[in-house]
Scaffold this motif. Structure first.
Motif, PDB file in Angstrom:
ATOM      1  N   GLU A  40       0.551  -1.123   0.166  1.00 53.54           N
ATOM      2  CA  GLU A  40      -0.116  -0.068   0.136  1.00 53.54           C
ATOM      3  C   GLU A  40       1.018   1.153  -0.001  1.00 53.54           C
ATOM      4  N   ASP A  41       1.991   1.380   0.687  1.00 50.52           N
ATOM      5  CA  ASP A  41       2.940   2.421   1.061  1.00 50.52           C
ATOM      6  C   ASP A  41       3.496   2.658  -0.396  1.00 50.52           C
ATOM      7  N   GLU A  42       3.985   1.486  -1.238  1.00 51.19           N
ATOM      8  CA  GLU A  42       4.362   1.808  -2.477  1.00 51.19           C
ATOM      9  C   GLU A  42       3.591   2.379  -3.635  1.00 51.19           C
ATOM     10  N   TYR A  43       2.272   1.962  -3.373  1.00 56.88           N
ATOM     11  CA  TYR A  43       1.166   2.501  -4.503  1.00 56.88           C
ATOM     12  C   TYR A  43       0.981   3.918  -4.134  1.00 56.88           C
ATOM     13  N   VAL A  44       0.542   4.129  -2.954  1.00 58.95           N
ATOM     14  CA  VAL A  44       0.299   5.535  -2.403  1.00 58.95           C
ATOM     15  C   VAL A  44       1.532   6.303  -2.684  1.00 58.95           C
ATOM     16  N   SER A  45       2.452   5.995  -2.358  1.00 62.33           N
ATOM     17  CA  SER A  45       3.684   6.813  -2.831  1.00 62.33           C
ATOM     18  C   SER A  45       3.762   7.273  -4.097  1.00 62.33           C
ATOM     19  N   HIS A  46       3.692   6.263  -5.126  1.00 62.20           N
ATOM     20  CA  HIS A  46       3.686   6.514  -6.682  1.00 62.20           C
ATOM     21  C   HIS A  46       2.575   7.190  -6.856  1.00 62.20           C
ATOM     22  N   GLN A  47       1.525   6.852  -6.599  1.00 55.64           N
ATOM     23  CA  GLN A  47       0.239   7.794  -6.959  1.00 55.64           C
ATOM     24  C   GLN A  47       0.260   9.063  -6.444  1.00 55.64           C
ATOM     25  N   THR A  48       0.624   9.488  -5.354  1.00 59.18           N
ATOM     26  CA  THR A  48       0.668  10.728  -4.848  1.00 59.18           C
ATOM     27  C   THR A  48       2.306  11.480  -5.404  1.00 59.18           C
ATOM     28  N   GLY A  49       3.071  10.737  -5.407  1.00 58.34           N
ATOM     29  CA  GLY A  49       4.174  11.350  -6.190  1.00 58.34           C
ATOM     30  C   GLY A  49       4.262  11.882  -7.549  1.00 58.34           C
ATOM     31  N   THR A  50       3.247  11.007  -8.313  1.00 56.95           N
ATOM     32  CA  THR A  50       3.110  11.371  -9.838  1.00 56.95           C
ATOM     33  C   THR A  50       1.898  12.509 -10.053  1.00 56.95           C
ATOM     34  N   ARG A  51       1.320  12.761  -8.728  1.00 52.73           N
ATOM     35  CA  ARG A  51      -0.032  13.663  -8.528  1.00 52.73           C
ATOM     36  C   ARG A  51      -1.140  13.118  -9.322  1.00 52.73           C
ATOM     37  N   ARG A  52      -1.160  11.908  -9.427  1.00 44.36           N
ATOM     38  CA  ARG A  52      -2.139  11.228 -10.314  1.00 44.36           C
ATOM     39  C   ARG A  52      -3.456  11.084  -9.150  1.00 44.36           C
ATOM     40  N   ALA A  53      -3.088  10.903  -7.956  1.00 42.75           N
ATOM     41  CA  ALA A  53      -4.355  10.633  -7.186  1.00 42.75           C
ATOM     42  C   ALA A  53      -3.748  11.397  -5.564  1.00 42.75           C
ATOM     43  N   SER A  54      -4.678  11.880  -4.716  1.00 42.96           N
ATOM     44  CA  SER A  54      -4.714  12.238  -3.391  1.00 42.96           C
ATOM     45  C   SER A  54      -4.297  10.876  -2.791  1.00 42.96           C
ATOM     46  N   GLU A  55      -3.864  11.226  -1.651  1.00 40.21           N
ATOM     47  CA  GLU A  55      -3.493   9.880  -0.541  1.00 40.21           C
ATOM     48  C   GLU A  55      -4.817   9.067  -0.460  1.00 40.21           C
ATOM     49  N   SER A  56      -5.790   9.748  -0.119  1.00 40.64           N
ATOM     50  CA  SER A  56      -7.148   8.817   0.106  1.00 40.64           C
ATOM     51  C   SER A  56      -7.722   8.216  -1.243  1.00 40.64           C
ATOM     52  N   GLU A  57      -7.531   8.924  -2.364  1.00 35.64           N
ATOM     53  CA  GLU A  57      -7.941   8.349  -3.604  1.00 35.64           C
ATOM     54  C   GLU A  57      -6.871   6.956  -3.771  1.00 35.64           C
ATOM     55  N   ALA A  58      -5.724   7.148  -3.567  1.00 35.42           N
ATOM     56  CA  ALA A  58      -4.731   6.216  -3.834  1.00 35.42           C
ATOM     57  C   ALA A  58      -4.886   4.810  -3.038  1.00 35.42           C
ATOM     58  N   ILE A  59      -5.361   5.160  -1.841  1.00 38.45           N
ATOM     59  CA  ILE A  59      -5.712   4.032  -0.647  1.00 38.45           C
ATOM     60  C   ILE A  59      -6.911   3.636  -1.306  1.00 38.45           C
ATOM     61  N   ALA A  60      -7.893   4.085  -1.672  1.00 41.28           N
ATOM     62  CA  ALA A  60      -9.175   3.404  -2.188  1.00 41.28           C
ATOM     63  C   ALA A  60      -8.840   2.610  -3.457  1.00 41.28           C
ATOM     64  N   LYS A  61      -8.116   3.193  -4.362  1.00 38.47           N
ATOM     65  CA  LYS A  61      -7.568   2.314  -5.647  1.00 38.47           C
ATOM     66  C   LYS A  61      -6.931   0.966  -5.243  1.00 38.47           C
ATOM     67  N   PHE A  62      -5.882   1.285  -4.254  1.00 41.17           N
ATOM     68  CA  PHE A  62      -5.120   0.407  -3.714  1.00 41.17           C
ATOM     69  C   PHE A  62      -6.053  -0.979  -3.292  1.00 41.17           C
ATOM     70  N   THR A  63      -7.132  -0.533  -2.468  1.00 45.07           N
ATOM     71  CA  THR A  63      -7.982  -1.495  -2.010  1.00 45.07           C
ATOM     72  C   THR A  63      -8.833  -2.188  -2.982  1.00 45.07           C
ATOM     73  N   LYS A  64      -9.136  -1.798  -4.150  1.00 43.98           N
ATOM     74  CA  LYS A  64      -9.772  -2.332  -5.181  1.00 43.98           C
ATOM     75  C   LYS A  64      -8.951  -3.474  -5.818  1.00 43.98           C
ATOM     76  N   PHE A  65      -7.354  -3.084  -5.938  1.00 42.74           N
ATOM     77  CA  PHE A  65      -6.595  -3.952  -6.673  1.00 42.74           C
ATOM     78  C   PHE A  65      -6.209  -5.097  -5.761  1.00 42.74           C
ATOM     79  N   ASP A  66      -6.273  -4.920  -4.518  1.00 42.73           N
ATOM     80  CA  ASP A  66      -6.107  -5.910  -3.502  1.00 42.73           C
ATOM     81  C   ASP A  66      -7.122  -7.015  -3.418  1.00 42.73           C
ATOM     82  N   LEU A  67      -7.279  -7.869  -4.468  1.00 44.50           N
ATOM     83  CA  LEU A  67      -8.342  -8.735  -4.507  1.00 44.50           C
ATOM     84  C   LEU A  67      -8.677  -9.770  -3.256  1.00 44.50           C
ATOM     85  N   ASP A  68      -7.506 -10.022  -2.774  1.00 43.67           N
ATOM     86  CA  ASP A  68      -7.654 -11.032  -1.655  1.00 43.67           C
ATOM     87  C   ASP A  68      -7.562 -10.360  -0.350  1.00 43.67           C
TER      88      ASP A  68
END
Length: 103
Positions: A40-68
């Motif tokens: 989750e930290d890697e994904y959030v770091s990438h998304q916020t670092g590239t300004r593609r998503a806010s931290e909360s948006e990145a966490i929400a997306k990560f949760t969708k990707f984490d199928l299990d």
């Protein structure tokens, strides 16, 4: 007539797969430590670092990707989630059963 339908369906699948390949993210761009997993930290770091998503948006997306729901995203999980989202968005999903039924 049936043969034409199969050819058209195959062409549509090829076009769809080519379009998806161009939109598919590279797993390595998220796997910052190169361990073959995305935390989750890697994904959030990438998304916020590239300004593609806010931290909360990145966490929400990560949760969708984490199928299990184990707080780690594998390459398979990432691509499965992206393909599912693209298919839902474009309505272009074709299964092997659909292809077999059309013959």
């Amino acid at each position: 007539m049936m043969r034409q339908a199969v050819i058209i369906l195959a062409a549509a699948m090829a076009v769809s797969l080519a379009a998806q390949a161009r939109q598919m993210p590279s797993f390595s761009q998220f796997d910052l430590d190169g361990d073959g997993l995305i935390s989750e930290d890697e994904y959030v770091s990438h998304q916020t670092g590239t300004r593609r998503a806010s931290e909360s948006e990145a966490i929400a997306k990560f949760t969708k990707f984490d199928l299990d729901q184990n707080r780690i995203v594998t390459e398979d999980e990432l691509y499965e989630a992206v393909y599912a989202a693209q298919a839902e968005r474009t309505g272009t999903s074709v299964s092997a059963i659909d292809l077999a039924d059309s013959q």
